[in-house]
Design a protein around this motif. Sequence first.
Motif, PDB file in Angstrom:
ATOM      1  N   GLN A 172       3.485   5.613   2.967  1.00 50.35           N
ATOM      2  CA  GLN A 172       3.792   7.032   3.131  1.00 50.35           C
ATOM      3  C   GLN A 172       3.498   7.506   4.555  1.00 50.35           C
ATOM      4  O   GLN A 172       4.212   8.346   5.099  1.00 50.35           O
ATOM      5  CB  GLN A 172       2.995   7.865   2.117  1.00 50.35           C
ATOM      6  N   SER A 173       2.457   6.936   5.166  1.00 50.18           N
ATOM      7  CA  SER A 173       2.160   7.281   6.566  1.00 50.18           C
ATOM      8  C   SER A 173       3.307   6.833   7.476  1.00 50.18           C
ATOM      9  O   SER A 173       3.713   7.564   8.388  1.00 50.18           O
ATOM     10  CB  SER A 173       0.855   6.608   7.011  1.00 50.18           C
ATOM     11  N   SER A 188       0.831  -1.204   0.000  1.00 50.89           N
ATOM     12  CA  SER A 188       0.000   0.000   0.000  1.00 50.89           C
ATOM     13  C   SER A 188       0.869   1.258   0.000  1.00 50.89           C
ATOM     14  O   SER A 188       1.645   1.478   0.934  1.00 50.89           O
ATOM     15  CB  SER A 188      -0.924   0.019   1.219  1.00 50.89           C
ATOM     16  N   VAL A 189       0.720   2.079  -1.045  1.00 55.60           N
ATOM     17  CA  VAL A 189       1.477   3.334  -1.109  1.00 55.60           C
ATOM     18  C   VAL A 189       1.059   4.263   0.023  1.00 55.60           C
ATOM     19  O   VAL A 189       1.891   4.878   0.688  1.00 55.60           O
ATOM     20  CB  VAL A 189       1.261   4.022  -2.474  1.00 55.60           C
ATOM     21  N   ARG A 190      -0.244   4.359   0.264  1.00 57.86           N
ATOM     22  CA  ARG A 190      -0.757   5.253   1.309  1.00 57.86           C
ATOM     23  C   ARG A 190      -0.242   4.861   2.689  1.00 57.86           C
ATOM     24  O   ARG A 190       0.253   5.713   3.448  1.00 57.86           O
ATOM     25  CB  ARG A 190      -2.290   5.239   1.297  1.00 57.86           C
ATOM     26  N   ASP A 191      -0.335   3.564   3.026  1.00 61.04           N
ATOM     27  CA  ASP A 191       0.138   3.111   4.338  1.00 61.04           C
ATOM     28  C   ASP A 191       1.638   3.335   4.475  1.00 61.04           C
ATOM     29  O   ASP A 191       2.130   3.743   5.532  1.00 61.04           O
ATOM     30  CB  ASP A 191      -0.190   1.629   4.540  1.00 61.04           C
ATOM     31  N   ASP A 235       6.243   9.170   6.843  1.00 65.90           N
ATOM     32  CA  ASP A 235       6.015  10.456   7.515  1.00 65.90           C
ATOM     33  C   ASP A 235       6.323  10.354   9.006  1.00 65.90           C
ATOM     34  O   ASP A 235       6.970  11.228   9.594  1.00 65.90           O
ATOM     35  CB  ASP A 235       4.555  10.902   7.339  1.00 65.90           C
TER      36      ASP A 235
END
Length: 221
Positions: free
Chosen positions: A92-93, A87-90, A96
Motif C-alpha cells: 500500500q505504501s 506485505s499488504v502494508r508495504d 500510495d
Amino acid sequence: EVHMLSRNAFNALLKTLEEPPEHVKFIFATTEIRKVPVTVLSRCQRFDLRRVNVETLAEHFKMIADKEGAKLTNEAINLIARAADGSVRDGQSLLDQTIATSAGFELTDTNVRTILGLADRERTFDLLELSMKGDITGALNIVGEDYANGADPIILLRDLLDLVHWLTRLKVTPAIGEDLVNPESERVRGLNLVGQFSMASLSRTWQMLLKGLQEAQTVPS
C-alpha cells in the motif's frame, strides 16, 4: 513491537499477563519472535500472519486504486503486488507513492518501475542472458547504465536471484508459465530461456549469485 521491550519490562509484564484485568486486552506484534522470552510466549495465544499471495494483493490494490480514481494497467498493479513481497502494508505504501505521482494519466508497469526505482524486468532478463553467455562487456554495460540511472546494485543482484528462482520453478513445473500474474512478454521469454539452461547450470548460478550478494553487502564500495 514487543521484541523492543527490555528484560526488566518483560519481567514487569509477567504478573499482569498471568492475571490480566478483565477490561484489558494485550496485543503484541513482532517480526522477531525469537527475541520474545519463552516465559511471555507461554502466556500468550500466538497467531502467525503469513505472507499474502500476489493474486490477492493485486486484487486488493486494484480495489484501492479504483476507489482513489487512479488508473493503472493490470501489469502495473501486478508489479506493485510482486514488489510488496507478501506485505499488504508495504504494498500500500508503494501504491500510495505511485498514485501520488500519477497526475491523472494511466500508469503502465514501465511508469511504476521509474517511479519506484525498480529495475526493468526485461533488462534483468538481458543481464542474466548475457552473463550466462559469457558476454561480460555487455553485462557490465547494463549494470553501469542501471547504476547511473539510480538502481541499487544490491537490488540488481536480488532481481537476478528472483529471476533464476522463477526459471528454476519453471523448469520443474512448466505450468506456472501460464500464470497471468506475469506479463506475457515475461512468460514467453522465460519459457524460451529455461529451455537453454540445464537444472545444474541454474543451481550453480543460484549459488554464485547468493554468494555474490553476501559479498556485495559487506564491501565498502
